[in-house]
Design a protein around this motif. Structure first.
Motif, mmCIF file in Angstrom:
data_model
loop_
_atom_site.group_PDB
_atom_site.id
_atom_site.type_symbol
_atom_site.label_atom_id
_atom_site.label_comp_id
_atom_site.label_asym_id
_atom_site.label_seq_id
_atom_site.Cartn_x
_atom_site.Cartn_y
_atom_site.Cartn_z
ATOM 1 N N CYS A 115 -7.953 -2.425 -0.199
ATOM 2 C CA CYS A 115 -6.781 -3.304 -0.108
ATOM 3 C C CYS A 115 -7.207 -4.757 0.075
ATOM 4 O O CYS A 115 -6.665 -5.667 -0.573
ATOM 5 C CB CYS A 115 -5.880 -2.859 1.048
ATOM 6 S SG CYS A 115 -5.003 -1.303 0.763
ATOM 7 N N MET A 150 -1.172 1.705 6.952
ATOM 8 C CA MET A 150 -2.085 0.708 6.399
ATOM 9 C C MET A 150 -1.574 -0.700 6.644
ATOM 10 O O MET A 150 -2.363 -1.632 6.892
ATOM 11 C CB MET A 150 -2.296 0.966 4.901
ATOM 12 C CG MET A 150 -3.315 0.026 4.249
ATOM 13 S SD MET A 150 -4.953 0.018 5.039
ATOM 14 C CE MET A 150 -5.512 1.686 4.667
ATOM 15 N N ARG A 157 -8.835 0.693 3.335
ATOM 16 C CA ARG A 157 -8.499 -0.640 3.870
ATOM 17 C C ARG A 157 -9.279 -1.730 3.135
ATOM 18 O O ARG A 157 -8.713 -2.765 2.730
ATOM 19 C CB ARG A 157 -8.794 -0.703 5.371
ATOM 20 C CG ARG A 157 -8.651 -2.098 5.981
ATOM 21 C CD ARG A 157 -8.898 -2.080 7.473
ATOM 22 N NE ARG A 157 -10.202 -1.549 7.817
ATOM 23 C CZ ARG A 157 -11.339 -2.258 7.837
ATOM 24 N NH1 ARG A 157 -11.312 -3.545 7.513
ATOM 25 N NH2 ARG A 157 -12.471 -1.690 8.183
ATOM 26 N N TRP A 177 -9.445 7.349 6.884
ATOM 27 C CA TRP A 177 -8.142 6.733 6.659
ATOM 28 C C TRP A 177 -8.205 5.210 6.752
ATOM 29 O O TRP A 177 -7.395 4.532 6.132
ATOM 30 C CB TRP A 177 -7.135 7.272 7.688
ATOM 31 C CG TRP A 177 -6.441 8.504 7.205
ATOM 32 C CD1 TRP A 177 -6.974 9.499 6.445
ATOM 33 C CD2 TRP A 177 -5.086 8.868 7.445
ATOM 34 N NE1 TRP A 177 -6.032 10.468 6.203
ATOM 35 C CE2 TRP A 177 -4.864 10.109 6.803
ATOM 36 C CE3 TRP A 177 -4.045 8.282 8.156
ATOM 37 C CZ2 TRP A 177 -3.631 10.759 6.835
ATOM 38 C CZ3 TRP A 177 -2.814 8.937 8.192
ATOM 39 C CH2 TRP A 177 -2.614 10.151 7.531
ATOM 40 N N GLY A 178 -9.136 4.680 7.509
ATOM 41 C CA GLY A 178 -9.036 3.266 7.837
ATOM 42 C C GLY A 178 -10.168 2.365 7.407
ATOM 43 O O GLY A 178 -10.168 1.176 7.736
ATOM 44 N N TYR A 215 2.033 6.559 5.118
ATOM 45 C CA TYR A 215 0.643 6.091 5.195
ATOM 46 C C TYR A 215 0.567 4.603 4.860
ATOM 47 O O TYR A 215 -0.243 3.870 5.423
ATOM 48 C CB TYR A 215 -0.259 6.882 4.239
ATOM 49 C CG TYR A 215 -1.680 6.357 4.220
ATOM 50 C CD1 TYR A 215 -2.605 6.782 5.170
ATOM 51 C CD2 TYR A 215 -2.088 5.427 3.268
ATOM 52 C CE1 TYR A 215 -3.903 6.287 5.169
ATOM 53 C CE2 TYR A 215 -3.378 4.932 3.257
ATOM 54 C CZ TYR A 215 -4.289 5.372 4.207
ATOM 55 O OH TYR A 215 -5.579 4.869 4.206
ATOM 56 N N PRO A 245 0.844 -1.192 0.000
ATOM 57 C CA PRO A 245 0.000 0.000 0.000
ATOM 58 C C PRO A 245 0.882 1.247 0.000
ATOM 59 O O PRO A 245 1.794 1.362 0.813
ATOM 60 C CB PRO A 245 -0.792 -0.122 1.308
ATOM 61 C CG PRO A 245 0.067 -0.973 2.199
ATOM 62 C CD PRO A 245 0.905 -1.843 1.319
#
Length: 597
Positions: free
Chosen positions: A434, A463, A431, A426-427, A459, A377
């Protein structure tokens, strides 16, 4: 006959980087910042001779290089061991040891902005007296006097352009990576370049074409950045040029030819265009690069480019017509042919909500393939993995590891709305993008479920930590390179001039407490059961050392296997060649140790 071993790790990392360059007005001297001798220094070539020589020894990263138009001096900015507190130094035109010019407290920042046409005044931005919003000042070189010309407020404020007459100034205020407004000040009056500064958009890279006309880049009321114009006489904004499915990233002015050069991005690669203002006929040029990192246009109209391709490191090229190019530097991998390296395949896959995600898939050559895949990532998060050479990638590919690098939501190169999707998220979304990419790899037989490693930096390191904590079943082992581990502590420790953008970028730790807990890797310590390697620069100003310290300590208290390397003389990256070799050699040893039998 003689047989030689497979290329060693060090061969890939003896490739140097070129971070910046400039060319003198007469095109006889090219100066560039590189770690050719193991540390970042300035090197030069007296064109047309392309043999480089050491121009300045300082052993520090350089933020800019500027040659005086009359060739009386050279200016450059240097920090200390990656702390990103750059100060401005002067050098004689023949090179030598940098002499402090605009400096002060080592903890303060002094960023170059502009040099007057006669070379007698240097404009700069500083954190001194205003660490959050920054001030703009001008230094008069003849008598050493220094004047404040603008006091930043509301958001970090940067001096972006100065008119030739030095009576008009353009400032850019950064409320977020996706919200940058610009305004011009002349005769005491302030005028925004775009009609409504309260709308979230970017307006950057301004250029004075003349005393009344400003061209700049914006995505105002549009998903992709385009070329726009502001007329100081009529106070009118107008859209000039857009390119379908491409975002204009930077513009470069050739005054004598009345021509703009435009660099655009589209996903994983860049394009270059010529746009004469008199004919308004857009012409696509043919640069020898996939990623363009800098453009320099000389008075005669010669183009100089810095950039790279998937299997070709940073190099500088020159052209007189934009179609035929001369390579001025010969940066290559020691003892490894381009044909022995791997170009990525550009692939797409559907994410959890049906959104299409583009990614780069690097397949190890069959003769090297060890069956393992590295999931990478990227950092940023508002950045992207692109078709550009990375020593780490090519080294690990040579050792048999395939690599998958998705451009999850929040990545640049896919329009403004896509970039904004990571803001205050962000999460979750990134995520799950991914996770969808990992499942796509398994479903399409590009990776085995028991042979996947996880590696990320910045970042991407965050991740990697979060994926490890929430989805440990996917990975054999994890490498975190200076990744934030706790959003609560991270937002408090970033540089002062970052803090005004934090709420839009990540959120408010009080209002968004529940989400901060859910999206912080430290929340999932119990689930982080796979072997880990953590790497951190002690001088990192972006992700401070304590972010790595705390998660390493907590995992070790739980009896987990965590290797930890701290580099005392590095910041947010690796500027010293020996450190880079040390880091990636350790990473390779770590991965090999945890391969499946």
């Amino acid at each position: 006959m003689l047989e030689f071993p497979k290329p060693q790790v060090e061969q890939f990392f003896r490739t140097y980087v070129i971070m910046d360059f400039t060319v003198s007005k007469d095109e006889e001297k090219l100066i560039f910042s590189t770690n050719l001798n193991g540390k970042m220094n300035l090197w030069a070539m007296d064109l047309p001779d392309t043999f480089p020589y050491l121009f300045s020894q300082h052993d520090e990263s350089c933020s800019f290089i500027k040659i005086d138009s009359e060739n009386r001096y050279v200016l450059a900015g240097f920090d200390r061991d990656g702390d990103e507190n750059h100060h401005i130094y002067a050098l004689p035109p023949t090179g030598g040891l940098p002499q402090p010019l605009i400096t002060g407290d080592p903890k303060e920042k002094y960023f170059y902005a502009h040099v007057s046409e006669d070379g007698k005044r240097v404009y700069y931005i500083t954190s001194e007296s205003n660490p959050t919003f920054l001030n703009a000042r001008v230094r008069h070189l003849e008598d050493g006097t220094d004047n404040l010309i603008n006091e930043g407020e509301k958001a970090p404020t940067f001096l972006s352009a100065v008119s030739e007459a030095e009576d008009a100034f353009i400032y850019s205020q950064s409320f977020a990576n996706t919200y940058v407004v610009s305004y011009v000040v002349k005769d005491g009056e302030k005028h925004y370049l775009t009609p409504d500064p309260d709308k979230v958009h970017i307006a950057h890279d301004p250029i004075f074409i003349d005393e009344q006309t400003i061209y700049f880049v914006t995505d105002y009321e549009h998903d992709h950045s385009y070329l726009a114009k502001y007329d100081l006489a009529t106070k009118e904004f107008s859209k000039v040029l857009s390119i379908e499915q491409e975002g204009i990233q930077s513009i470069h002015w050739h005054k004598d030819g009345k021509t703009l050069y435009l660099v655009t991005d589209r996903g994983v690669e860049d394009h270059l265009y010529r746009y004469p203002l008199e004919t308004e006929e857009l012409l696509q040029l043919s640069p020898p690069l996939d990623v363009i990192e800098k453009v320099h246009v000389t008075k005669s109209g010669s183009l100089f480019l810095l950039g790279r391709k998937g299997t070709v490191p940073d190099n500088i090229f020159q052209s007189t017509n934009g179609q035929e190019w001369k390579q001025l530097t010969n940066n290559r991998v020691l003892g490894v042919q381009t044909s022995d390296m791997v170009d990525p395949e550009v692939v797409t896959y559907p994410s959890f909500d049906g959104m299409e995600i583009e990614a780069l898939l690097f397949k190890a050559k069959p003769e090297n393939d060890n069956g393992h895949m590295i999931f990478w990532p990227h950092g940023g998060p508002q950045a992207a993995e692109r078709k550009m050479f990375r020593s780490m990638f090519q080294c690990f590919l040579n050792r048999g590891y395939s690599i998958f690098a998705p451009n999850f939501r929040g990545s640049t190169g896919y329009g403004s709305e896509f970039v904004k999707l990571v803001e205050q998220d962000w999460g979750h979304g990134p995520r799950l993008d991914c996770v969808a990419g990992i499942e796509w790899l398994f479903e399409n037989n590009f990776a085995d479920r028991d042979k996947l490693f996880l590696v990320g930096g910045s970042y991407g390191g965050y991740m990697a930590l979060l994926l490890h904590g929430r989805h440990p079943e996917y990975f054999r082992a994890v490498v975190d390179i200076f990744g934030p581990s706790d959003l609560f502590t991270f937002v408090q420790s970033v540089p002062e001039h970052w803090k005004p953008i934090i709420e839009r970028w990540i959120g408010n730790p009080e209002r968004d407490k529940e989400r901060f807990i859910k999206d912080s890797p430290v929340t999932y310590l119990d689930e982080m059961v796979k072997p880990m390697l953590v790497i951190q620069g002690a001088k990192d100003p972006r992700v401070v050392k304590e972010e790595s310290d705390q998660i390493v300590e907590k995992l070790r208290d739980k009896g987990r296997t965590v290797e930890y390397l701290v580099l005392d003389d590095e910041g947010h990256g690796f500027s010293k060649k020996e450190n880079e070799i040390k880091v990636y050699s350790l990473m390779l040893e770590f991965l090999e140790k945890h391969q499946a039998n």
